[in-house]
Enzyme design. Structure first.
Site, PDB file in Angstrom:
ATOM      1  N   SER A 179      48.014  37.721  39.275  1.00  0.00           N
ATOM      2  CA  SER A 179      47.673  39.504  39.945  1.00  0.00           C
ATOM      3  C   SER A 179      48.915  40.223  40.092  1.00  0.00           C
ATOM      4  O   SER A 179      48.403  41.983  40.182  1.00  0.00           O
ATOM      5  CB  SER A 179      47.122  39.549  41.400  1.00  0.00           C
ATOM      6  OG  SER A 179      48.313  38.589  42.397  1.00  0.00           O
ATOM      7  N   HIS A 207      41.007  39.162  38.788  1.00  0.00           N
ATOM      8  CA  HIS A 207      41.386  40.062  38.259  1.00  0.00           C
ATOM      9  C   HIS A 207      40.265  40.028  36.980  1.00  0.00           C
ATOM     10  O   HIS A 207      41.011  40.795  35.734  1.00  0.00           O
ATOM     11  CB  HIS A 207      42.670  40.414  38.152  1.00  0.00           C
ATOM     12  CG  HIS A 207      43.285  40.177  39.359  1.00  0.00           C
ATOM     13  ND1 HIS A 207      43.522  41.625  39.921  1.00  0.00           N
ATOM     14  CD2 HIS A 207      43.540  40.264  40.460  1.00  0.00           C
ATOM     15  CE1 HIS A 207      44.428  41.955  41.151  1.00  0.00           C
ATOM     16  NE2 HIS A 207      44.408  40.429  41.790  1.00  0.00           N
ATOM     17  N   LYS A 238      37.344  44.328  43.506  1.00  0.00           N
ATOM     18  CA  LYS A 238      38.232  44.885  42.058  1.00  0.00           C
ATOM     19  C   LYS A 238      37.245  45.653  41.488  1.00  0.00           C
ATOM     20  O   LYS A 238      36.771  46.671  41.516  1.00  0.00           O
ATOM     21  CB  LYS A 238      38.878  43.748  42.126  1.00  0.00           C
ATOM     22  CG  LYS A 238      40.083  43.903  43.292  1.00  0.00           C
ATOM     23  CD  LYS A 238      41.402  42.422  42.869  1.00  0.00           C
ATOM     24  CE  LYS A 238      41.666  42.909  44.385  1.00  0.00           C
ATOM     25  NZ  LYS A 238      42.803  40.753  44.404  1.00  0.00           N
TER      26      LYS A 238
HETATM   27  C1  LIG Z   1      42.731  40.824  45.715  1.00  0.00           C
HETATM   28  C2  LIG Z   1      42.792  39.371  45.408  1.00  0.00           C
HETATM   29  C3  LIG Z   1      42.500  37.847  46.399  1.00  0.00           C
HETATM   30  C4  LIG Z   1      41.923  38.342  47.652  1.00  0.00           C
HETATM   31  O1  LIG Z   1      40.629  38.918  48.119  1.00  0.00           O
HETATM   32  P1  LIG Z   1      40.163  40.191  49.040  1.00  0.00           P
HETATM   33  O2  LIG Z   1      38.599  40.341  48.837  1.00  0.00           O
HETATM   34  O3  LIG Z   1      41.065  40.985  48.820  1.00  0.00           O
HETATM   35  O4  LIG Z   1      40.868  39.709  49.933  1.00  0.00           O
HETATM   36  C5  LIG Z   1      42.235  37.109  45.725  1.00  0.00           C
HETATM   37  N1  LIG Z   1      43.005  36.045  45.082  1.00  0.00           N
HETATM   38  C6  LIG Z   1      43.488  37.035  44.078  1.00  0.00           C
HETATM   39  C7  LIG Z   1      44.051  36.606  42.994  1.00  0.00           C
HETATM   40  C8  LIG Z   1      43.498  38.842  44.211  1.00  0.00           C
HETATM   41  O5  LIG Z   1      44.011  39.582  43.751  1.00  0.00           O
END
Ligand SMILES: *Cc1c(COP(=O)(O)O)cnc(C)c1O
Length: 385
Positions: A179, A207, A238
């Site tokens: 990320s 992602h 996302k």
């Molecule tokens: C954003 C993210 C999460 C958390 O997800 P949310 O739905 O925002 O709680 C978990 N793992 C990764 C790699 C992320 O980038």
């Protein structure tokens, strides 16, 4: 010192090391063209990779979902808070990533905090990439399994750790797309090692889902790997543009997670209206080849037009394009200078990234235009001179 005084002192310390974070209140829906303090700025920091978060078709689906299903779920899923539309969403998601079954959680953070302790515990061992997301780290700590963290992407180190372990149950955990770095884990090698050492493999595709692979089916579809030991999770917050997360895999594994994941069992079910909106989102993701092609062109444009004299981009082919600055103060100063020109990129500092590698995390979205990217690269190139 009193309790409050010691918190004050700790907050002052954050200020002194340029680690204090602030929020900015957006006065417009999620978009690269955002309003803050009455001023329109161009933002390069959301994870809304396909530009769906404020898409009117999704907003309409959410409103329609709320009219059909109301606002709240009323109880946890296994008590009386699970809805037909949520079953439909799980079936849709499982089919989309070609797994037998999927289970939807309220958020990605909760999914990871629930999945890991359900799979391993005392006497077991976890093998995790050092740059894994915070939710994977916390899930790992909560499990009480022995932890082995291998250097980022280092398959030889992982192999040595696996060979040296006598743990009953082994679990390998990795982000698919990292990320804060934007690079992609060697998924095929991870699967080979998981098979050789008879380990579970948990891949967090937060992602990659919606962005990578045919029709946006994710990093694992792109790498073309599957198998009963593979467990994939992805967020629906996302590229999918809504909220929530899912885990998908072999039916027995998912049934076990439904029985044991405490962040699924002991929380109120997510609003069924969200599932209604997410069904619309799944259809949009599947039909978004043009958006993904536009996004790929923007990534190429950014990488070829940044001069990178002092500040270098990390190697990445995903919408996450980090520009490494170094010190916290320099990253903040550059972020401020760009903000003065109406360009918003978040400065990412420790503990989110290793000390000394503070960066501007540029993220691109299909909702950006080529002109947005040009304004950004010209501004950064000018500041670098
Ligand atoms: C954003 C993210 C999460 C958390 O997800 P949310 O739905 O925002 O709680 C978990 N793992 C990764 C790699 C992320 O980038």
């Amino acid at each position: 010192m009193s309790r409050l005084d010691s918190l004050h002192a700790a907050l002052d310390e954050l200020d002194a090391s340029h680690l204090r974070r602030v929020r900015r209140d957006l006065e417009s829906p999620c978009s690269p063209h955002a309003i803050i303090n009455g001023r329109t700025i161009t933002a390069f920091c959301s994870n809304d990779y396909l530009g769906l978060a404020a898409d009117s078709r999704l907003a309409d689906a959410l409103a329609e979902g709320a009219r059909r299903w109301g606002a709240g779920a009323g109880a946890s899923h296994l008590v009386c808070g699970h809805y037909a539309v949520q079953r439909e969403l799980e079936e849709r998601l499982a089919a989309f990533v070609t797994c037998e079954r999927a289970l939807v959680f309220s958020s990605g953070f909760m999914a990871n905090m629930g999945i890991i302790p359900a799979l391993v515990g005392r006497g077991d061992a976890i093998f995790a990439d050092r740059l894994n997301h915070a939710s994977l780290i916390d899930g790992m700590l909560l499990s009480r399994a022995a932890m082995h963290r291998y250097p980022h992407l280092d398959m030889a180190a992982l192999e040595r750790q696996l060979a040296g372990s006598r743990a009953k149950t082994k679990l390998i955990i990795s982000d698919a797309v990292f990320s804060m770095d934007g690079d992609i884990a060697p998924l095929r090698e991870l699967m080979t090692l998981a098979e050789r050492f008879d380990a579970w493999l948990l891949i967090d595709d937060a992602h990659g889902f919606g962005v990578l692979g045919p029709q946006g089916r994710g990093a694992l579809a792109e790498a073309d790997i599957s198998g009963e030991r593979l467990i994939q999770m992805a967020t629906l917050s996302k590229a999918a543009g809504v909220s929530g997360a899912f885990v998908a895999g072999e039916a027995t594994v998912i049934e076990w997670l439904m029985q044991k994941a405490r962040t699924y069992l002991f929380t109120t079910g997510s609003p069924p209206a969200l599932a209604h909106a997410l069904l619309a989102s799944a259809a949009l993701i599947e039909a978004s080849d043009e958006r993904r092609a536009h996004l790929a062109a923007l990534i190429k444009r950014l990488r070829s037009s940044l001069a990178q004299k002092r500040w270098k981009l990390l190697p990445s082919r995903t919408p996450i394009q980090p520009l490494i600055i170094g010190s916290n103060a320099d990253a903040l100063a550059l972020g401020d200078a760009l903000m003065k020109q109406g360009l918003w990129i978040s400065a990412i500092r420790p503990p989110t990234v290793p000390a000394g590698s503070a960066r501007l995390r540029i993220t691109l979205s299909a909702a950006h235009t080529a002109d947005d990217v040009d304004r950004l690269t010209e501004a950064i190139n000018r500041l670098e001179d």
